[in-house]
Design a protein around this motif. Structure first.
Motif, short mmCIF file in Angstrom:
data_model
loop_
_atom_site.label_atom_id
_atom_site.label_comp_id
_atom_site.label_asym_id
_atom_site.label_seq_id
_atom_site.Cartn_x
_atom_site.Cartn_y
_atom_site.Cartn_z
N GLU A 3 44.72 -3.55 8.15
CA GLU A 3 43.93 -4.13 7.07
C GLU A 3 44.04 -5.66 7.01
OE1 GLU A 3 46.17 -1.87 6.79
OE2 GLU A 3 47.76 -2.35 5.36
N ARG A 4 45.04 -6.21 7.76
CA ARG A 4 45.17 -7.68 7.74
C ARG A 4 44.45 -8.35 8.90
NH1 ARG A 4 51.24 -9.39 7.29
NH2 ARG A 4 50.19 -11.40 7.05
N ARG A 5 43.73 -7.57 9.70
CA ARG A 5 43.05 -8.15 10.87
C ARG A 5 42.12 -9.30 10.49
NH1 ARG A 5 41.09 -3.17 14.75
NH2 ARG A 5 43.18 -2.54 15.47
N GLU A 6 41.36 -9.05 9.47
CA GLU A 6 40.37 -10.05 9.09
C GLU A 6 41.03 -11.37 8.70
OE1 GLU A 6 37.66 -8.60 6.22
OE2 GLU A 6 36.57 -10.49 6.05
N LEU A 7 42.13 -11.25 7.94
CA LEU A 7 42.86 -12.45 7.53
C LEU A 7 43.47 -13.18 8.73
CD1 LEU A 7 44.02 -14.25 5.30
CD2 LEU A 7 45.95 -12.65 5.14
N ILE A 8 44.03 -12.38 9.68
CA ILE A 8 44.64 -12.98 10.87
C ILE A 8 43.60 -13.71 11.72
CG2 ILE A 8 45.82 -12.45 13.05
CD1 ILE A 8 47.28 -10.22 11.58
N GLU A 9 42.41 -13.09 11.84
CA GLU A 9 41.35 -13.74 12.63
C GLU A 9 40.96 -15.07 12.01
OE1 GLU A 9 39.28 -9.62 14.30
OE2 GLU A 9 38.26 -10.89 12.80
N GLN A 10 40.92 -15.12 10.68
CA GLN A 10 40.61 -16.39 10.03
C GLN A 10 41.68 -17.45 10.32
OE1 GLN A 10 40.19 -15.36 5.90
NE2 GLN A 10 38.19 -14.33 6.18
N GLN A 11 42.95 -17.02 10.26
CA GLN A 11 44.04 -17.95 10.56
C GLN A 11 43.97 -18.45 12.01
OE1 GLN A 11 47.52 -15.68 9.61
NE2 GLN A 11 47.45 -16.18 7.43
N ASN A 12 43.62 -17.51 12.90
CA ASN A 12 43.51 -17.87 14.32
C ASN A 12 42.40 -18.89 14.53
OD1 ASN A 12 44.34 -17.60 17.02
ND2 ASN A 12 42.54 -16.34 17.45
N GLU A 13 41.27 -18.68 13.82
CA GLU A 13 40.17 -19.63 13.96
C GLU A 13 40.59 -21.03 13.47
OE1 GLU A 13 36.52 -16.41 13.32
OE2 GLU A 13 36.96 -17.96 11.81
N LYS A 14 41.34 -21.04 12.37
CA LYS A 14 41.82 -22.33 11.87
C LYS A 14 42.76 -23.00 12.88
CE LYS A 14 41.51 -21.23 6.94
NZ LYS A 14 42.26 -21.07 5.67
N LEU A 15 43.61 -22.16 13.48
CA LEU A 15 44.53 -22.69 14.47
C LEU A 15 43.78 -23.28 15.67
CD1 LEU A 15 47.41 -23.07 15.57
CD2 LEU A 15 47.25 -20.77 16.52
N GLU A 16 42.77 -22.54 16.16
CA GLU A 16 41.99 -23.02 17.29
C GLU A 16 41.27 -24.33 16.93
OE1 GLU A 16 40.98 -18.69 19.36
OE2 GLU A 16 39.42 -19.79 18.27
N GLN A 17 40.83 -24.41 15.69
CA GLN A 17 40.18 -25.65 15.26
C GLN A 17 41.18 -26.81 15.28
OE1 GLN A 17 38.45 -25.43 11.37
NE2 GLN A 17 37.68 -27.53 11.42
N LEU A 18 42.42 -26.53 14.80
CA LEU A 18 43.45 -27.56 14.82
C LEU A 18 43.78 -28.00 16.24
CD1 LEU A 18 45.64 -29.25 13.40
CD2 LEU A 18 47.15 -27.25 13.55
N VAL A 19 43.91 -27.01 17.15
CA VAL A 19 44.19 -27.33 18.55
C VAL A 19 43.06 -28.16 19.15
CG1 VAL A 19 44.52 -26.33 20.85
CG2 VAL A 19 45.68 -25.32 18.88
N ALA A 20 41.83 -27.77 18.83
CA ALA A 20 40.67 -28.51 19.36
C ALA A 20 40.66 -29.94 18.84
CB ALA A 20 39.38 -27.79 18.98
#
Length: 723
Positions: free
Chosen positions: A411-428
């Protein structure tokens, strides 16, 4: 007064008491170190004796403790004297230099052969800079020596810190040349420090990382210390503040200690990972801070001695922390540890010299500058590596967290995907920032390319003398270690093709030195004979790179060169080469004029080796002239990935001479190289110059020469008839 004259008479006439040699100024004199042979020292432990009282102690003068006198920390005043004699039949002016910029009180006396004091000067870092005889960072005094005269030079030196006074006697022009080179070297050092300062300031403004702020403060402390230590600050920045100049040496040393330890604590995070070491570092900071406060009320001798003794434990503690962090897996410490080792070596040498335990020479005087420059560069790399390491750690932790959360809670997949997207944005974003930083560095090198291109002669200059010509110039990197040089002087056209040691930025620095020296030798000194140009260029390069003082590493740096002088009135070529040949094609036949098998710069087996001049009469035939560096012939390529070779290059020159235009020759050169190189990388800078001396031009030059000779005969006859 009579007693003073009697004392002076004894002082001048009884040379045998001192058993010292007279420093003789000859016609070819350039520079002499006033060492044990010439110098005698008297230590005034009371520091209150006058010159009259010292003259009564002539039997107590002794040779110095080393070639460059160094007596460590002492309250005493030191009198030093030597005898200088002009052995020529001309008046001579010499410069007497004390090569240590941070002496409090320097008094200078000169006595002539008639026992008269003809000169008395007083200077030091307690006095205004304008009071100096010459406006230089060190203490330099002019002495005018009449022909066949003998003078006695006496110094009185006192200092709250290290008593060190290397003394040199210079020929004025040689001193100016050496001082200019020193200023160039200091400019290079401070340029590196300033670039590193601005670079890290920019990164701090982008990342807001606290480590960069402390590192910027550390660089400023190093700059302040070095500006004080070598006298550059007093010469250019605070020349009207002698009191500040006197006290800022201990202040700078304390600030340097505080800045270095504070940055190291933050960089290594000792408060969290090495708590015992962190307490030691805090204690050292407190001691340095107390010393900083005391520097305003106590003598330099006490504060500097404390600061000097703190150098070793501070550096050892910092390096120990670096090794510990390295063992703990802190990757940026692999740059941090070598940086501080380099600085420690330099600091120890300076400290030993300051305590009188090491001689005063170039290494012990400037080791901390060399070490600090290397340290600043390595620590910048360490900071960049730290940021990259932190970024990777953040990324790895986030990915691991994502994997664990996926396994535990769907049930936390959606939240984790959002965090991952933020992380990728930070890395970019961080990647883009690093790209922008790299782009700035590349833009700086491209700007250096424009500067290098600006000093190269244009093709128009060449074609004005040789209408049919080409310049094939292909640097391996953005900037080049190969360069070409052209000038016209006294009805002569001078062309040089030069291959400097290295390529890229190091080669470009060497090419700037070579271009400047050719301008001096040919355009300023008026020397156009190729062999003599190369002989002088060799000596100037050795002097500029201080190769007589170097060990094996760096002792062979220099350049290869082919230099041609075309005499328009006599229709001849003069050539001299250093590891480079000249190629001529006449009537379809190639002639290779070999240069000498030795380069410019570096230490030679025999100091008597000289370059040789070759003279080529052109005649009334078309002559194709080609000059090349080794980059084209050494390029790897072909089916087997081998070198192009000089033999193939000579065949190519014959092919080029048969083409209808030099533009076609240039295109053919480029096409041949591209086909040969294929997918191989270019391994060296490539430079070839070709031009044609046509038979028509040769006849015109011959007619012009005959016309000039006829006119000279007519003038001579007219003069004879008039008489």
């Amino acid at each position: 007064m009579k007693n003073l004259i009697l004392l002076l008479s004894v002082f001048f006439l009884d040379y045998s008491i001192f058993a010292q040699e007279i420093l003789q100024i000859s016609e070819n004199f350039e520079k002499i170190q006033v060492g044990k042979k010439y110098l005698r020292i008297f230590k005034d432990s009371t520091s209150i004796m006058t010159i009259r009282e010292v003259l009564q102690q002539e039997n107590k003068f002794v040779p110095p403790n080393q070639e460059s006198p160094n007596y460590g920390y002492s309250k005493a005043a030191f009198f030093a004297f030597f005898i200088v004699q002009n052995t020529t039949n001309k008046d001579k002016e010499v410069f007497v230099e004390v090569d240590y910029a941070v002496l409090d009180d320097v008094r200078f006396y000169v006595f002539d052969e008639n026992e008269r004091m003809i000169r008395e000067s007083q200077t030091g870092d307690w006095y205004p800079f304008e009071q100096r005889d010459l406006q230089t960072r060190n203490f330099v005094f002019r002495v005018n020596l009449p022909a066949f005269s003998t003078y006695k030079v006496i110094f009185r030196i006192r200092n709250d810190s290290t008593i060190s006074f290397p003394i040199y006697v210079w020929q004025p022009e040689q001193f100016i040349r050496a001082e200019n080179f020193s200023m160039w070297s200091f400019g290079l050092y401070y340029g590196i420090m300033l670039v590193m300062l601005l670079y890290n300031l920019f990164i701090y403004s982008v990342l807001k990382e606290k480590s960069y702020l402390f590192y910027i403060l550390n660089i400023l402390a190093i700059l302040f210390f070095q500006l004080t230590f070598n006298g550059i600050g007093f010469q250019f920045l605070w020349k009207n503040l002698p009191v500040f100049n006197h006290f800022n040496m201990p202040m700078a040393a304390c600030l340097l200690t505080i800045g270095s330890i504070t940055f190291s604590r933050e960089f290594l995070n000792t408060a969290q990972k090495q708590k015992i070491l962190d307490k030691i570092l805090v204690i050292l900071i407190i001691i340095a801070f107390i010393s900083l406060i005391l520097s305003f009320v106590m003598t330099q001798r006490i504060v500097l001695r404390v600061a000097t003794f703190m150098v070793l434990p501070s550096c050892i503690a910092i390096i120990y922390g670096g090794f510990t962090s390295l063992k703990q897996g802190f990757r940026p410490a692999r740059f941090f540890v070598p940086a501080w080792i380099m600085y420690l070596v330099g600091a120890i040498l300076v400290a030993l010299r300051g305590l009188g335990l090491a001689p005063t020479n170039f290494i012990t005087t400037y080791s901390i500058q060399i070490g600090s420059a290397i340290e600043v560069i390595l620590l910048s790399l360490a900071l960049a590596d730290k940021i990259n390491t932190l970024r990777k750690e953040i990324a790895q932790k986030a990915l691991e967290k994502e994997r664990l959360e996926k396994e535990k809670e769907r049930e936390r997949r959606e939240l984790i995907e959002q965090q991952n997207e933020k992380l990728e944005q930070l890395v970019a974003e961080r990647t883009q920032e690093l790209y922008e930083q790299n782009k700035q560095i590349t833009d700086s090198i491209k700007y250096a390319q424009r500067i290098q291109q600006a000093i190269l002669p244009s093709k128009t200059q060449l074609t004005r003398v040789f209408p049919e010509a080409f310049i094939y110039f292909k640097p391996r990197d953005i900037v080049s270690g190969d360069f070409y040089w052209f000038a016209e002087k006294d009805n002569k056209a001078i062309i040089a093709v030069v291959d400097c040691t290295g390529h890229g930025v190091p080669g470009a620095f060497m090419s700037m030195i070579g271009n400047t020296l050719l301008n001096q030798i040919i355009l300023e000194r008026g020397i156009t004979r190729p062999a003599e140009v190369l002989n002088q260029l060799h000596e100037e390069v050795k002097f500029a790179l201080k190769q007589d003082d170097l060990t094996e590493e760096g002792s062979h740096d220099g350049m290869d060169i082919s230099l041609v002088v075309f005499h328009e009135l006599h229709n001849i070529l003069e050539f001299a080469g250093a590891n480079n040949s000249l190629y001529l094609i006449r009537n379809g036949r190639l002639e290779e004029i070999l240069g000498d098998r030795m380069g410019i710069g570096g230490v030679r087996k025999s100091p008597d080796e000289r370059f040789h001049n070759r003279v080529i009469k052109l005649g009334e035939v078309d002559t194709y002239v080609y000059m090349a560096t080794d980059g084209y012939a050494d390029q790897l390529g072909g089916a087997k990935g081998k070198k192009f070779l000089h033999s193939n290059l000579k065949k190519l020159f014959v092919e080029l001479s048969k083409m209808p235009s030099f533009k076609a020759q240039h295109l053919h050169l480029n096409k041949t190289m591209e086909e040969w190189k294929g997918n191989e990388k270019q391994i060296d800078d490539q430079l070839i110059i070709g031009f044609k001396i046509s038979a028509t031009a040769s006849r015109q030059f011959a007619e012009a020469r005959k016309g000039k000779e006829w006119a000279e005969r007519k003038i001579a006859q007219s003069f004879k008839f008039t008489r």
